[in-house]
Design a protein around this motif. Structure first.
Motif, mmCIF file in Angstrom:
data_model
loop_
_atom_site.group_PDB
_atom_site.id
_atom_site.type_symbol
_atom_site.label_atom_id
_atom_site.label_comp_id
_atom_site.label_asym_id
_atom_site.label_seq_id
_atom_site.Cartn_x
_atom_site.Cartn_y
_atom_site.Cartn_z
ATOM 1 N N MET A 1 45.902 39.904 79.295
ATOM 2 C CA MET A 1 45.308 38.584 79.119
ATOM 3 C C MET A 1 43.823 38.723 78.814
ATOM 4 S SD MET A 1 45.213 35.401 81.795
ATOM 5 C CE MET A 1 44.387 33.883 81.389
ATOM 6 N N THR A 2 43.368 38.061 77.751
ATOM 7 C CA THR A 2 41.975 38.151 77.345
ATOM 8 C C THR A 2 41.091 37.339 78.284
ATOM 9 O OG1 THR A 2 42.578 38.430 75.030
ATOM 10 C CG2 THR A 2 40.334 37.705 75.492
ATOM 11 N N GLN A 3 40.009 37.957 78.722
ATOM 12 C CA GLN A 3 39.035 37.279 79.560
ATOM 13 C C GLN A 3 37.682 37.316 78.858
ATOM 14 O OE1 GLN A 3 39.050 38.587 83.648
ATOM 15 N NE2 GLN A 3 41.212 39.127 83.561
ATOM 16 N N GLN A 4 36.893 36.247 79.051
ATOM 17 C CA GLN A 4 35.591 36.166 78.409
ATOM 18 C C GLN A 4 34.530 35.771 79.424
ATOM 19 O OE1 GLN A 4 35.931 33.459 75.080
ATOM 20 N NE2 GLN A 4 37.135 34.908 73.861
ATOM 21 N N ALA A 5 33.303 36.259 79.168
ATOM 22 C CA ALA A 5 32.177 35.928 80.039
ATOM 23 C C ALA A 5 30.901 36.087 79.236
ATOM 24 C CB ALA A 5 32.153 36.834 81.272
ATOM 25 N N ALA A 6 29.811 35.569 79.761
ATOM 26 C CA ALA A 6 28.523 35.666 79.079
ATOM 27 C C ALA A 6 27.407 35.787 80.106
ATOM 28 C CB ALA A 6 28.296 34.453 78.185
ATOM 29 N N ILE A 7 26.367 36.525 79.740
ATOM 30 C CA ILE A 7 25.200 36.698 80.585
ATOM 31 C C ILE A 7 23.954 36.433 79.740
ATOM 32 C CG2 ILE A 7 23.811 38.332 81.923
ATOM 33 C CD1 ILE A 7 26.348 39.766 82.689
ATOM 34 N N VAL A 8 23.082 35.599 80.236
ATOM 35 C CA VAL A 8 21.834 35.301 79.533
ATOM 36 C C VAL A 8 20.771 36.297 79.972
ATOM 37 C CG1 VAL A 8 20.024 33.592 79.113
ATOM 38 C CG2 VAL A 8 22.410 32.866 79.343
ATOM 39 N N SER A 9 20.142 36.918 78.982
ATOM 40 C CA SER A 9 19.110 37.917 79.269
ATOM 41 C C SER A 9 17.930 37.683 78.326
ATOM 42 C CB SER A 9 19.689 39.326 79.100
ATOM 43 O OG SER A 9 18.750 40.305 79.455
ATOM 44 N N THR A 10 17.133 38.725 78.110
ATOM 45 C CA THR A 10 15.957 38.637 77.243
ATOM 46 C C THR A 10 16.077 39.652 76.117
ATOM 47 O OG1 THR A 10 14.569 37.973 79.094
ATOM 48 C CG2 THR A 10 13.446 38.790 77.137
ATOM 49 N N CYS A 11 15.775 39.239 74.893
ATOM 50 C CA CYS A 11 15.825 40.147 73.756
ATOM 51 C C CYS A 11 14.758 41.236 73.918
ATOM 52 C CB CYS A 11 15.578 39.378 72.462
ATOM 53 S SG CYS A 11 15.516 40.439 70.996
ATOM 54 N N PRO A 12 15.139 42.488 73.768
ATOM 55 C CA PRO A 12 14.173 43.579 73.938
ATOM 56 C C PRO A 12 13.148 43.666 72.807
ATOM 57 C CG PRO A 12 16.272 44.438 73.198
ATOM 58 C CD PRO A 12 16.488 42.986 73.516
ATOM 59 N N LEU A 13 13.377 42.942 71.696
ATOM 60 C CA LEU A 13 12.442 42.988 70.574
ATOM 61 C C LEU A 13 11.445 41.832 70.576
ATOM 62 C CD1 LEU A 13 14.638 44.120 67.531
ATOM 63 C CD2 LEU A 13 13.240 45.507 69.071
ATOM 64 N N CYS A 14 11.970 40.602 70.753
ATOM 65 C CA CYS A 14 11.097 39.435 70.645
ATOM 66 C C CYS A 14 10.875 38.707 71.960
ATOM 67 C CB CYS A 14 11.646 38.464 69.610
ATOM 68 S SG CYS A 14 13.191 37.666 70.109
ATOM 69 N N ALA A 15 11.601 39.125 73.008
ATOM 70 C CA ALA A 15 11.476 38.543 74.358
ATOM 71 C C ALA A 15 12.025 37.125 74.458
ATOM 72 C CB ALA A 15 10.034 38.586 74.837
ATOM 73 N N HIS A 16 12.708 36.637 73.432
ATOM 74 C CA HIS A 16 13.348 35.332 73.514
ATOM 75 C C HIS A 16 14.678 35.460 74.257
ATOM 76 C CE1 HIS A 16 11.057 33.531 69.807
ATOM 77 N NE2 HIS A 16 10.292 33.715 70.865
ATOM 78 N N GLU A 17 15.219 34.323 74.615
ATOM 79 C CA GLU A 17 16.485 34.312 75.350
ATOM 80 C C GLU A 17 17.605 34.903 74.495
ATOM 81 O OE1 GLU A 17 19.280 30.733 76.477
ATOM 82 O OE2 GLU A 17 17.635 30.852 77.960
ATOM 83 N N LEU A 18 18.426 35.728 75.106
ATOM 84 C CA LEU A 18 19.514 36.404 74.394
ATOM 85 C C LEU A 18 20.760 36.375 75.253
ATOM 86 C CD1 LEU A 18 20.416 38.179 71.960
ATOM 87 C CD2 LEU A 18 19.704 40.169 73.309
ATOM 88 N N THR A 19 21.877 36.010 74.649
ATOM 89 C CA THR A 19 23.141 35.932 75.385
ATOM 90 C C THR A 19 24.031 37.114 75.039
ATOM 91 O OG1 THR A 19 23.067 33.508 75.409
ATOM 92 C CG2 THR A 19 25.199 34.550 75.822
ATOM 93 N N PHE A 20 24.410 37.859 76.056
ATOM 94 C CA PHE A 20 25.378 38.951 75.899
ATOM 95 C C PHE A 20 26.766 38.392 76.200
ATOM 96 C CE2 PHE A 20 21.534 41.361 76.309
ATOM 97 C CZ PHE A 20 21.752 42.516 75.585
ATOM 98 N N ARG A 21 27.692 38.606 75.291
ATOM 99 C CA ARG A 21 29.052 38.090 75.450
ATOM 100 C C ARG A 21 30.016 39.252 75.718
ATOM 101 N NH1 ARG A 21 28.603 32.905 74.206
ATOM 102 N NH2 ARG A 21 26.890 32.277 72.786
ATOM 103 N N PHE A 22 30.918 39.019 76.647
ATOM 104 C CA PHE A 22 31.879 40.033 77.063
ATOM 105 C C PHE A 22 33.284 39.480 76.912
ATOM 106 C CE2 PHE A 22 27.955 40.463 79.369
ATOM 107 C CZ PHE A 22 27.704 41.830 79.449
ATOM 108 N N SER A 23 34.184 40.288 76.380
ATOM 109 C CA SER A 23 35.592 39.902 76.307
ATOM 110 C C SER A 23 36.444 41.156 76.445
ATOM 111 C CB SER A 23 35.916 39.189 74.986
ATOM 112 O OG SER A 23 35.688 40.045 73.883
#
Length: 220
Positions: A1-23
């Protein structure tokens, strides 16, 4: 069964908000894997595949022809890809991205880099001729007139060739330790004219792994 999740972090290049998605995904003959991806408007991208089962360092090797083009290939960000008949080795670097593709997709990635390098060498007859010979060899396999060998080494065991014909063996601790991270290198000494240096396509060392991130002839 496919599971999905996401974590909000910071972009290592521009320091803006970046979302990492996991499935998660279940790969036949390989097991469950986790797909990780992130993309930022500044151009930063990240992608990887991680086996959810503990695995040992391993090598997958398979001789293939055009009938094997649809064979599934998992290449993690730590996988080193080789096609010995072309003298090509693709080593992972700091910007390396994982992909799930097939044999034809891997071959197309390498073909596109050779095409680019051949164009760059138009003022060097020997390198230009060598590039065209390698491209012709790829075309011959595509026409069903020959075979090549695909080899993937991964110190973390997260890469694989999904086929009953693929040979898998564990890498020794020494072999795993010697796997390097870097850029595309080409050893074409067996193809170079006898009067020329074995360096052959030394200009390929200027082509980074970014050139192999996505091939136009791969399925989405």
């Amino acid at each position: 069964m496919t599971q999905q999740a996401a974590i909000v972090s910071t972009c290592p290049l521009c320091a803006h908000e970046l979302t990492f998605r996991f499935s998660t995904d279940e790969i036949p003959f390989f097991g469950e894997i986790m797909l990780v991806s992130a993309s930022c408007g500044c151009g930063f991208k990240y992608a990887d595949t991680i086996s959810l089962h503990e695995r040992e360092a391993a090598r997958y090797e398979m001789e293939f022809d055009s009938d094997d083009f649809t064979t599934r290939v998992i290449r993690s960000s730590s996988g080193t890809v080789q096609i010995p008949e072309l003298g090509v080795t693709v080593e992972p670097g700091s910007a390396s991205e994982a992909y799930i593709s097939n044999v034809e997709g891997v071959l197309c990635r390498i073909e596109e880099v050779i095409q680019t390098a051949t164009k760059w060498s138009s003022d060097d007859p020997s390198k230009f001729e060598l590039g065209n010979r390698l491209l012709e060899r790829i075309d011959a396999v595509r026409r069903g007139e020959g075979t090549m060998t695909l080899v993937i080494d991964d110190p973390f065991g997260n890469s694989a060739i999904i086929s009953p014909r693929a040979q898998r063996r564990a890498l020794s601790a020494n072999e795993a330790h010697q796997l390097k991270t870097g850029i595309v290198t080409v050893d074409v000494s067996e193809y170079a004219p006898p009067t020329k240096s074995p360096a052959g396509f030394d200009f390929f060392t200027d082509v980074t792994l970014r050139e192999l991130t996505k091939s136009k002839c791969e399925p989405e």
